[in-house]
Design an enzyme around this catalytic site. Structure first.
Site, PDB file in Angstrom:
ATOM      1  N   SER A 189      17.406 -40.561  45.200  1.00  0.00           N
ATOM      2  CA  SER A 189      17.467 -38.984  45.836  1.00  0.00           C
ATOM      3  C   SER A 189      17.024 -38.471  47.016  1.00  0.00           C
ATOM      4  O   SER A 189      16.212 -39.791  47.575  1.00  0.00           O
ATOM      5  CB  SER A 189      15.479 -38.618  45.013  1.00  0.00           C
ATOM      6  OG  SER A 189      15.863 -39.035  43.367  1.00  0.00           O
ATOM      7  N   GLU A 232      21.209 -46.215  33.257  1.00  0.00           N
ATOM      8  CA  GLU A 232      19.569 -46.122  33.361  1.00  0.00           C
ATOM      9  C   GLU A 232      19.167 -45.263  32.732  1.00  0.00           C
ATOM     10  O   GLU A 232      18.086 -45.903  32.193  1.00  0.00           O
ATOM     11  CB  GLU A 232      19.556 -45.075  34.739  1.00  0.00           C
ATOM     12  CG  GLU A 232      18.160 -44.779  34.841  1.00  0.00           C
ATOM     13  CD  GLU A 232      17.872 -44.240  37.173  1.00  0.00           C
ATOM     14  OE1 GLU A 232      16.233 -44.239  37.015  1.00  0.00           O
ATOM     15  OE2 GLU A 232      18.899 -43.294  36.362  1.00  0.00           O
ATOM     16  N   SER A 266      13.386 -47.195  44.643  1.00  0.00           N
ATOM     17  CA  SER A 266      12.338 -48.615  44.334  1.00  0.00           C
ATOM     18  C   SER A 266      12.746 -49.642  44.352  1.00  0.00           C
ATOM     19  O   SER A 266      14.047 -50.341  45.355  1.00  0.00           O
ATOM     20  CB  SER A 266      13.254 -48.333  42.801  1.00  0.00           C
ATOM     21  OG  SER A 266      12.858 -46.660  42.167  1.00  0.00           O
ATOM     22  N   GLN A 301      17.025 -48.644  44.380  1.00  0.00           N
ATOM     23  CA  GLN A 301      18.126 -47.768  44.471  1.00  0.00           C
ATOM     24  C   GLN A 301      17.715 -46.358  45.765  1.00  0.00           C
ATOM     25  O   GLN A 301      16.790 -45.825  45.739  1.00  0.00           O
ATOM     26  CB  GLN A 301      17.559 -46.779  43.358  1.00  0.00           C
ATOM     27  CG  GLN A 301      18.688 -45.749  42.775  1.00  0.00           C
ATOM     28  CD  GLN A 301      18.370 -45.457  41.396  1.00  0.00           C
ATOM     29  OE1 GLN A 301      17.178 -44.202  40.894  1.00  0.00           O
ATOM     30  NE2 GLN A 301      19.339 -45.729  40.149  1.00  0.00           N
ATOM     31  N   GLY A 302      18.565 -46.170  46.560  1.00  0.00           N
ATOM     32  CA  GLY A 302      19.038 -45.033  47.683  1.00  0.00           C
ATOM     33  C   GLY A 302      19.547 -43.706  46.866  1.00  0.00           C
ATOM     34  O   GLY A 302      20.838 -43.313  47.334  1.00  0.00           O
TER      35      GLY A 302
END
Length: 384
Positions: free
Chosen positions: A131, A246, A163, A128-129
């Protein structure tokens, strides 16, 4: 909402229990927590095992490669696998619980056919990109840019707390495609291959010594326009779909794990004579009530999603807000019972306690969840 199993659900539960009893004893030992290449292989092997047995993507739509089962049946799956001590999603977390459901909900038929079957078959891992160094809780302030160049976007910037980036094949990536638009309206959701030229991954070591997070640096990375999920500059709406998954159901398995840990703590307190400590016993009782209520809230959230045909809504924020604090309270109680052993990093509980500190930040800080609850459920005006 009916909280009891129907005859069909009871049969499914019994069949799943029998399959787990046959399958789990033959699994290899779990790799060390800091060996993510080995953990990737282990987690993908487990996902392939689930796929071959017909348990992968139970609640995903049939046209997305799933079985079209009800969310309630999916919760039964989570409950039984956790109770049996089966592996959790691990490195498959983002693909199975975030990116996959988002693509299933928002992707084109071609995108579904390309990306979803490999996730379900245990062939590809996603990260997951979202933040960035200056865009965490205020995610819409992200600055990673993507300019259109023919059939590609050219992406430059950096991401933080990505992550499983070091073992991922794909990244669900948020980029700014219109710098002049209001910050929520100039964002686009892309699927980026992690082996593309210009992608650099720098692992981050956590307090617990693990490195499941990383910094990702993007230097003129070319991403095909065909990898865009949703319309250009409509990425914030797509992101809200991702975040609803999420916060809505992604932690369901962890609630069951916390209930199991609570039972283990009660046994430990009995074994060392601490069970006669009335305040401690009352504390464990209250936590038991907390996690039972959180499980019922999860059932309510998925029942609402099932009834409306949509993704989990603002109720997911209610769950996330209370769960993150209850988890920290649980591990504070574990530290009280275990004493000095709670500081031994070779013990799983010690590592879990350290990781629990991040839960009021991960998947949206508690302050953000409070704002969502206030505005979208209570109808209060936005703060100035």
């Amino acid at each position: 909402m009916d909280l009891t199993d129907s005859p069909e659900e009871a049969e499914f539960r019994a069949q799943l229990r029998a399959w787990l009893a046959r399958t789990l004893p033959g699994l290899p030992p779990k790799p060390p927590p800091d060996d993510w290449p080995a953990r990737r292989a282990y987690d993908l092997d487990w996902q392939r095992t689930l796929h071959d047995a017909g348990y992968a993507g139970l609640h995903w739509p049939v046209d997305a490669g799933g079985h079209g089962a009800t969310p309630t049946r999916h919760l039964i799956f989570l409950e039984e696998t956790e109770r049996a001590g089966a592996p959790y999603v691990g490195a498959n977390f983002v693909g199975l619980l975030h990116a996959g459901p988002t693509i299933a909900a928002e992707g084109t038929p071609e995108q579904r056919a390309r990306w979803l079957p490999p996730v379900l078959r245990g062939e590809e891992v996603w990260c997951q990109g979202f933040s960035e160094p200056g865009a965490g809780s205020d995610l819409a302030s992200l600055r990673t840019r993507a300019r259109r160049d023919g059939d590609h976007y050219v992406v430059s910037g950096s991401k933080l707390w990505t992550s499983h980036a070091e073992v991922a094949d794909w990244c669900e990536l948020l980029v700014r495609t219109d710098p002049g638009a209001p910050k929520h309206r100039g964002i686009t959701w892309l699927a980026m291959p992690m082996d593309a030229p210009g992608v650099t991954v720098r692992p981050l070591r956590t307090l617990a010594g693990s490195h499941e997070f990383a910094e990702v640096f993007l230097d003129e990375v070319r991403v095909p326009v065909a990898n865009r999920v949703g319309a250009e500059n409509d990425g914030w709406r797509v992101t809200l779909v991702t975040l609803s998954f999420e916060r809505g159901t992604a932690f369901a398995g962890e609630v069951v794990a916390c209930r199991r840990l609570l039972r283990e703590l009660a046994r430990a307190a009995r074994a060392d004579g601490r069970w006669d400590d009335t305040p401690l016993r009352r504390r464990l009782g209250r936590l038991n009530a907390e996690f039972r209520a959180l499980w019922r809230l999860t059932q309510w959230n998925v029942s609402e999603a099932e009834r409306t045909g949509g993704a989990p809504g603002a109720g997911g924020s209610v769950f996330k807000l209370r769960y993150s604090h209850a988890r920290q309270e649980l591990f504070d109680a574990a530290a009280e019972i275990l004493g000095p052993d709670s500081l031994d990093l070779d013990r799983p509980w010690a590592l879990e306690r350290l990781s629990s500190l991040s839960y009021t930040i991960a998947a949206g800080t508690s302050q953000i969840q409070q704002n969502i609850v206030a505005e979208r459920i209570l109808g209060l005006p936005k703060g100035r």
